[in-house]
Motif scaffolding. Structure first.
Motif, PDB file in Angstrom:
ATOM      1  N   ALA A 130       0.818  -1.210   0.000  1.00 55.00           N
ATOM      2  CA  ALA A 130       0.000   0.000   0.000  1.00 55.00           C
ATOM      3  C   ALA A 130       0.857   1.267   0.000  1.00 55.00           C
ATOM      4  N   GLY A 131       2.175   1.109   0.127  1.00 56.45           N
ATOM      5  CA  GLY A 131       3.069   2.262   0.103  1.00 56.45           C
ATOM      6  C   GLY A 131       3.184   2.988   1.420  1.00 56.45           C
ATOM      7  N   LEU A 132       2.693   2.382   2.510  1.00 58.12           N
ATOM      8  CA  LEU A 132       2.775   3.026   3.818  1.00 58.12           C
ATOM      9  C   LEU A 132       4.182   2.896   4.391  1.00 58.12           C
ATOM     10  N   ARG A 133       4.582   3.888   5.160  1.00 59.14           N
ATOM     11  CA  ARG A 133       5.814   3.777   5.917  1.00 59.14           C
ATOM     12  C   ARG A 133       5.544   2.914   7.140  1.00 59.14           C
ATOM     13  N   LEU A 134       6.609   2.316   7.666  1.00 59.19           N
ATOM     14  CA  LEU A 134       6.483   1.460   8.848  1.00 59.19           C
ATOM     15  C   LEU A 134       7.519   1.846   9.878  1.00 59.19           C
ATOM     16  N   GLY A 135       7.036   2.159  11.091  1.00 57.73           N
ATOM     17  CA  GLY A 135       7.918   2.354  12.232  1.00 57.73           C
ATOM     18  C   GLY A 135       7.782   1.173  13.164  1.00 57.73           C
ATOM     19  N   LEU A 136       8.903   0.704  13.742  1.00 54.15           N
ATOM     20  CA  LEU A 136       8.884  -0.456  14.629  1.00 54.15           C
ATOM     21  C   LEU A 136       9.492  -0.114  15.975  1.00 54.15           C
ATOM     22  N   SER A 137       8.821  -0.545  17.037  1.00 54.62           N
ATOM     23  CA  SER A 137       9.346  -0.375  18.392  1.00 54.62           C
ATOM     24  C   SER A 137      10.392  -1.441  18.687  1.00 54.62           C
ATOM     25  N   THR A 138      11.431  -1.064  19.431  1.00 55.25           N
ATOM     26  CA  THR A 138      12.444  -2.019  19.882  1.00 55.25           C
ATOM     27  C   THR A 138      12.844  -1.682  21.306  1.00 55.25           C
ATOM     28  N   HIS A 139      13.393  -2.700  21.997  1.00 54.57           N
ATOM     29  CA  HIS A 139      13.760  -2.517  23.399  1.00 54.57           C
ATOM     30  C   HIS A 139      15.116  -3.128  23.727  1.00 54.57           C
ATOM     31  N   GLY A 140      15.972  -3.307  22.725  1.00 48.55           N
ATOM     32  CA  GLY A 140      17.279  -3.880  22.998  1.00 48.55           C
ATOM     33  C   GLY A 140      17.930  -4.409  21.732  1.00 48.55           C
ATOM     34  N   TYR A 141      19.097  -5.035  21.910  1.00 44.64           N
ATOM     35  CA  TYR A 141      19.914  -5.469  20.776  1.00 44.64           C
ATOM     36  C   TYR A 141      19.171  -6.407  19.830  1.00 44.64           C
ATOM     37  N   TYR A 142      18.611  -7.482  20.369  1.00 40.37           N
ATOM     38  CA  TYR A 142      17.983  -8.460  19.482  1.00 40.37           C
ATOM     39  C   TYR A 142      16.817  -7.840  18.729  1.00 40.37           C
TER      40      TYR A 142
ATOM     41  N   ILE B  21      16.289  -4.766  17.914  1.00 37.81           N
ATOM     42  CA  ILE B  21      16.793  -3.833  16.898  1.00 37.81           C
ATOM     43  C   ILE B  21      17.217  -4.603  15.650  1.00 37.81           C
ATOM     44  N   LEU B  22      17.997  -5.652  15.853  1.00 37.22           N
ATOM     45  CA  LEU B  22      18.469  -6.441  14.712  1.00 37.22           C
ATOM     46  C   LEU B  22      17.311  -7.145  14.014  1.00 37.22           C
ATOM     47  N   ARG B  23      16.335  -7.595  14.780  1.00 36.95           N
ATOM     48  CA  ARG B  23      15.155  -8.234  14.171  1.00 36.95           C
ATOM     49  C   ARG B  23      14.364  -7.221  13.355  1.00 36.95           C
ATOM     50  N   ALA B  24      14.166  -6.035  13.895  1.00 36.75           N
ATOM     51  CA  ALA B  24      13.451  -4.997  13.157  1.00 36.75           C
ATOM     52  C   ALA B  24      14.162  -4.667  11.855  1.00 36.75           C
ATOM     53  N   ALA B  25      15.491  -4.595  11.899  1.00 39.84           N
ATOM     54  CA  ALA B  25      16.257  -4.240  10.700  1.00 39.84           C
ATOM     55  C   ALA B  25      16.058  -5.254   9.578  1.00 39.84           C
ATOM     56  N   GLU B  26      15.781  -6.506   9.925  1.00 44.99           N
ATOM     57  CA  GLU B  26      15.556  -7.533   8.914  1.00 44.99           C
ATOM     58  C   GLU B  26      14.360  -7.200   8.018  1.00 44.99           C
ATOM     59  N   PHE B  27      13.415  -6.400   8.526  1.00 45.57           N
ATOM     60  CA  PHE B  27      12.214  -6.074   7.763  1.00 45.57           C
ATOM     61  C   PHE B  27      12.315  -4.723   7.058  1.00 45.57           C
ATOM     62  N   HIS B  28      13.469  -4.076   7.155  1.00 51.12           N
ATOM     63  CA  HIS B  28      13.736  -2.819   6.443  1.00 51.12           C
ATOM     64  C   HIS B  28      12.612  -1.802   6.651  1.00 51.12           C
ATOM     65  N   PRO B  29      12.377  -1.408   7.910  1.00 52.10           N
ATOM     66  CA  PRO B  29      11.306  -0.436   8.182  1.00 52.10           C
ATOM     67  C   PRO B  29      11.716   0.973   7.782  1.00 52.10           C
ATOM     68  N   SER B  30      10.767   1.885   7.923  1.00 53.07           N
ATOM     69  CA  SER B  30      11.032   3.290   7.600  1.00 53.07           C
ATOM     70  C   SER B  30      11.800   3.978   8.718  1.00 53.07           C
ATOM     71  N   TYR B  31      11.596   3.550   9.942  1.00 55.83           N
ATOM     72  CA  TYR B  31      12.397   4.011  11.075  1.00 55.83           C
ATOM     73  C   TYR B  31      12.334   2.968  12.173  1.00 55.83           C
ATOM     74  N   ILE B  32      13.273   3.053  13.107  1.00 62.73           N
ATOM     75  CA  ILE B  32      13.319   2.160  14.264  1.00 62.73           C
ATOM     76  C   ILE B  32      13.226   3.010  15.521  1.00 62.73           C
ATOM     77  N   ALA B  33      12.246   2.702  16.367  1.00 59.88           N
ATOM     78  CA  ALA B  33      12.084   3.408  17.640  1.00 59.88           C
ATOM     79  C   ALA B  33      12.860   2.674  18.729  1.00 59.88           C
ATOM     80  N   LEU B  34      13.540   3.430  19.572  1.00 63.72           N
ATOM     81  CA  LEU B  34      14.391   2.890  20.631  1.00 63.72           C
ATOM     82  C   LEU B  34      13.839   3.328  21.979  1.00 63.72           C
ATOM     83  N   GLY B  35      13.490   2.384  22.795  1.00 63.41           N
ATOM     84  CA  GLY B  35      12.923   2.803  24.080  1.00 63.41           C
ATOM     85  C   GLY B  35      12.809   1.638  25.054  1.00 63.41           C
ATOM     86  N   HIS B  36      12.150   1.964  26.185  1.00 63.13           N
ATOM     87  CA  HIS B  36      11.933   3.337  26.602  1.00 63.13           C
ATOM     88  C   HIS B  36      13.187   3.834  27.301  1.00 63.13           C
TER      89      HIS B  36
END
Length: 420
Positions: free
Chosen positions: A296-308, A310-325
């Motif tokens: 659909a052409g939507l951007r995707l932001g993904l929440s992350t809470h640590g090393y794994y 973050i690396l898992r989110a990167a596998e899906f090539h999102p539009s941004y990665i959120a780091l928290g909290h």
């Protein structure tokens, strides 16, 4: 202070503990850890008022929280077989399982197995040391396993150049999570709940400095009128009778203002009404129709809470990665502990410039400068604006602070040399 109580047979790990824990203190990654040697056959880890018992003898049927298997003799079991075993046994941790393509580390996560893969595993001793040290530093198991493999690989690649004395920093040293998007998942026999998906549309980093997250269309409208160019609608109650109407309203308002408006969670409505983007949590990677969002052409932001994560989110090539909290927050129940600035800076470095990054959690105006100096692309705020006496003045104050001269660099302590 954390405490590691170690059996004498692990004495060869002593040199690695000294290096790992010194690096952890250098980067301010947690409370100091005391190492105690004892006659107990198992490892005891005392951290944050709880005790973890770990054994490297997985055949034992005792009351260990984690039973680590990291020594292998042929014939090796198949990855599929081990994946099923780990999914059924919350205490089983598999490190360095040999396969025809490389090595796999696995652990249990809510009724399924999670795993990371690498072509070269590195030696066992530094891997064990980092696994135990990371747990004593209060990293969750998934991060401890991931860090342990990265540290072993760091030592393998550059042990004569001082890498053994530093914390793993560079992305190339870290293993890759096994997901449906991993190019070797099928050949390895890995079974994923997710589906493979193409990279998502890019977000515009130039509009990403301030990222207010609000709970109503009315607030989104107010923010856009104040000149905010990036915001998120987060309505927690899926039974809210005006949910669909509010989603439609903010999408239309965002398009008119040429702003980036993300919809939290409700990806079906976001697709239906052609939102700019959708924000999802880690748990949504297995349940949301990522392919439909991408197509659909939507951007995707993904929440992350640590090393794994973050690396898992990167596998899906999102539009941004959120780091928290980053700091304690009361706006929602969090699955993790506050990360703090030091860990945030290392997470941002791990991601590099491949994806924009958003710091979120407990950030107010007094904390914004320090968060911004870690090099993140955006600072997400909630109460700092919605509960301000003068929201417009608060927005203006944030924008004055979130200005970065070029080139952009994260503020990090100077680190020792390490493998690329």
């Amino acid at each position: 202070m954390g405490t590691l109580t170690l059996p004498e047979y692990l004495a060869p790990l002593r040199r690695y503990f000294n290096a790992v824990l010194a690096s952890a203190q250098h980067y301010q990654l947690g409370a100091p850890v005391e190492v105690v040697w004892a006659t107990s056959p198992d490892v005891g880890i005392d951290v944050d008022h709880r005790r973890i018992r770990l054994t490297f003898h997985p055949e034992d049927s005792g009351a260990a929280d984690y039973r680590v298997q990291d020594q292998w003799l042929p014939p090796y079991p198949s990855l599929r077989e081990v994946q099923q075993q780990v999914a059924q046994d919350p205490s089983l941790v598999i490190c360095g399982l040999p396969t025809a393509l490389g090595y796999v580390d696995l652990w249990h996560h809510h009724g399924e197995a999670r795993a990371v893969f690498c072509g070269q595993a590195g030696p066992e001793a530094p891997q064990r040391a980092m696994l135990l040290a990371a747990l004593a530093l209060d990293y969750p198991l998934e991060d401890a396993v991931t860090l342990a493999r990265a540290y072993a690989r760091c030592y393998l690649h550059d042990k004569d150049e001082g890498c053994v004395d530093c914390w793993p920093l560079e992305r190339a040293l870290f293993p890759r999570p096994l997901t449906a998007n991993h190019p070797q998942a099928e050949a390895l026999g890995w079974v994923s709940r997710e589906v493979a998906v193409a990279p998502f549309a890019k977000a515009d980093p130039a509009q990403m400095a301030l990222y207010p997250v609000v709970d109503s269309a009315a607030w989104v409208g107010r923010l856009l009128e104040m000149g905010v160019t990036l915001t998120q609608l987060r309505i927690k109650d899926p039974t809210e009778p005006t949910l669909a109407a509010q989603v439609r309203q903010v999408i239309a308002a965002g398009a008119q203002a040429k702003a980036q408006v993300y919809i939290n969670d409700y990806w079906q409505l976001a697709i239906e009404h052609r939102a700019y983007g959708v924000h999802l949590g880690q748990e949504d990677l297995e349940t949301a129709d990522l392919a439909a969002i991408q197509q659909a052409g939507l951007r995707l932001g993904l929440s992350t809470h640590g090393y794994y994560e973050i690396l898992r989110a990167a596998e899906f090539h999102p539009s941004y990665i959120a780091l928290g909290h980053i700091y304690p927050t009361t706006t929602k129940q969090m699955p993790s502990k506050p990360q703090g600035l030091s860990r945030l800076a290392l997470y941002r470095r791990l991601i590099g410039r491949e994806f924009p990054t958003v710091a979120i959690g407990g950030i107010d105006l007094s904390r914004a400068d320090a968060v911004w100096q870690t090099g993140v692309s955006s600072v997400a705020v909630v109460r700092a604006i919605t509960q301000a006496e003068d929201p417009q003045a608060a927005v203006d104050a944030f924008y004055r602070r979130l200005v970065r001269p070029e080139p952009q660099h994260a503020v990090l302590p100077k680190e020792p040399a390490h493998a690329q």
